[in-house]
Design an enzyme around this catalytic site. Structure first.
Site, PDB file in Angstrom:
ATOM      1  N   THR A 174       0.842  -1.192   0.000  1.00 16.93           N
ATOM      2  CA  THR A 174       0.000   0.000   0.000  1.00 16.93           C
ATOM      3  C   THR A 174       0.880   1.245   0.000  1.00 16.93           C
ATOM      4  O   THR A 174       1.843   1.339   0.757  1.00 16.93           O
ATOM      5  CB  THR A 174      -0.931   0.024   1.225  1.00 16.93           C
ATOM      6  OG1 THR A 174      -1.842  -1.074   1.131  1.00 16.93           O
ATOM      7  CG2 THR A 174      -1.736   1.317   1.271  1.00 16.93           C
ATOM      8  N   PHE A 176       1.162   5.128   0.811  1.00 19.65           N
ATOM      9  CA  PHE A 176       0.605   6.165   1.662  1.00 19.65           C
ATOM     10  C   PHE A 176       1.159   7.525   1.253  1.00 19.65           C
ATOM     11  O   PHE A 176       2.312   7.626   0.809  1.00 19.65           O
ATOM     12  CB  PHE A 176       0.967   5.922   3.135  1.00 19.65           C
ATOM     13  CG  PHE A 176       0.288   4.739   3.750  1.00 19.65           C
ATOM     14  CD1 PHE A 176      -0.865   4.896   4.514  1.00 19.65           C
ATOM     15  CD2 PHE A 176       0.800   3.462   3.589  1.00 19.65           C
ATOM     16  CE1 PHE A 176      -1.494   3.808   5.094  1.00 19.65           C
ATOM     17  CE2 PHE A 176       0.173   2.360   4.160  1.00 19.65           C
ATOM     18  CZ  PHE A 176      -0.976   2.538   4.915  1.00 19.65           C
TER      19      PHE A 176
END
Length: 288
Positions: A174, A176
Site C-alpha cells: 500500500t 501512503f
C-alpha cells in the site's frame, strides 16, 4: 516541555495505517480517526501536525474517496511511504478454522485476500477498518467470526492468528501519502522527485490529448493518471497525476506551461520519491 507532535490516520490502533505512522514517525503520537474526512479536518484545524493516508494498493487498486479529498486547498503532500501489507486471519483464542464462517475487515483488505477467502469457503463482511474489525471480533467472542488485520491488531485485542499472510499476492503493498498544511516542497537536485497534481481539461475536442502532449514531447515520465467525476457532472472530469521530476526542472516546467493552455491545474505536492520505487525497478522491493 515541548508537546509531542501528532499524526492522524484513519482506523483504530493496530491498523496498517497505524503501522505506517510508527514506521515513518516513531516519535509522533499516532492519532486515530474514524474517517478520512476527519483526518483532513484535524489537519486543517491544527489538531494534528501531519496525516498518513493510503491512496492505492498494488493488489486492490485505488483507495475510495481519497482522490476527492486530496485537492482541499489547505492540504499539501510532503512525502510518500510504501508499506508491504501482510494480512492475518484473526479469531478469538481457542477458535479453529473449521468453526469460522464469516470474515470481517475493510473492503480493501477483503479485496486483497479474495482468492484466499474463496478457497477457505468464508463469507466476507465489510467493516470500517481492519483494526476495528479485530476489536469487534474480540468483543463478540464468537468463534464463528474472524477478522483480517495486522499482527499488531492481534496483540492489541488478544486474538490468535488462524492463518498467517493471507494476502493473495506476495507483492501486496500500500502506498501512503504524508500530508501537511505547510507547503514543504522538496528542492530540485536532491534526488528523485515526484510531483502530484490535479487538472481539469477544457471541454473541447482533443483537449486531454493536447494537455498530456507536453509531458511526452519534453520527456517527462508520468507514473500515474486517474480520472474521476466532480460535482456529479459527466462532462466535468478531473484527473489526478504523478510525474517524475520537480516543477523547477526545465523539462517539467515546460510541460506544465503547455498543460496550462488546455487545462486548469494545481500542484498538490513536490516531494522526495520513496526508495521503494528504485528497489521495485531493480526487483529488490520487499516480498514475503
Amino acid at each position: 516541555m515541548t508537546a509531542r507532535q501528532r499524526i492522524a490516520f484513519q482506523g483504530e490502533p493496530g491498523a496498517n495505517s497505524h503501522i505506517a505512522c510508527r514506521d515513518v514517525y516513531p516519535d509522533f503520537e499516532a492519532a486515530p480517526y474514524q474517517t478520512f474526512d476527519e483526518c483532513f479536518s484535524a489537519l486543517e484545524d491544527g489538531t494534528v501536525d501531519l496525516a498518513m493516508l493510503p491512496v492505492e494498493n498494488s493488489t486492490a487498486g485505488r483507495v475510495a474517496d481519497i482522490h476527492l479529498l486530496l485537492p482541499r486547498p489547505a492540504v499539501h503532500i510532503i512525502g510518500e511511504y510504501f508499506l508491504p501489507v501482510r494480512h492475518q486471519l484473526l479469531a478469538v483464542p481457542g477458535a479453529t478454522l473449521d468453526e469460522v464462517k464469516t470474515v470481517h475487515s475493510h473492503p480493501q483488505a477483503l479485496a486483497q485476500c479474495r482468492a484466499a477467502l474463496r478457497a477457505l469457503g468464508l463469507v466476507a463482511v465489510p467493516a470500517a477498518d481492519t483494526a476495528g474489525a479485530a476489536r469487534e471480533i474480540a468483543e463478540a467472542a464468537d468463534p464463528s467470526r474472524a477478522a483480517i488485520a495486522s499482527r499488531l491488531a492481534a496483540e492489541a485485542y488478544g486474538l490468535q492468528v488462524l492463518r498467517a499472510d493471507l494476502e493473495d499476492e506476495e507483492h501486496n503493498t500500500t502506498r501512503f501519502l504524508i500530508l501537511s498544511t505547510e507547503n514543504l516542497r522538496a528542492a530540485a537536485g536532491i534526488g528523485p522527485i515526484v510531483t502530484t497534481f490535479v487538472f481539469k481539461v477544457h471541454n473541447r475536442p482533443a483537449a486531454l490529448y493536447k494537455a498530456l502532449g507536453g509531458f511526452a514531447t519534453n520527456g517527462v515520465n508520468m507514473t500515474k493518471l486517474e480520472s474521476y467525476m466532480v460535482n456529479g457532472e459527466f462532462v466535468a472530469t478531473q484527473f489526478l497525476s504523478d510525474v517524475e521530476g520537480s516543477p523547477e526542472d526545465p523539462a517539467v516546467a515546460r510541460a506544465f506551461e503547455e498543460l496550462s493552455f488546455y487545462a486548469d491545474h494545481r500542484i498538490l505536492g513536490v516531494y522526495r520519491a520513496s526508495r521503494y520505487r528504485e528497489r521495485e525497478r531493480m526487483g529488490t522491493a520487499p516480498r514475503r
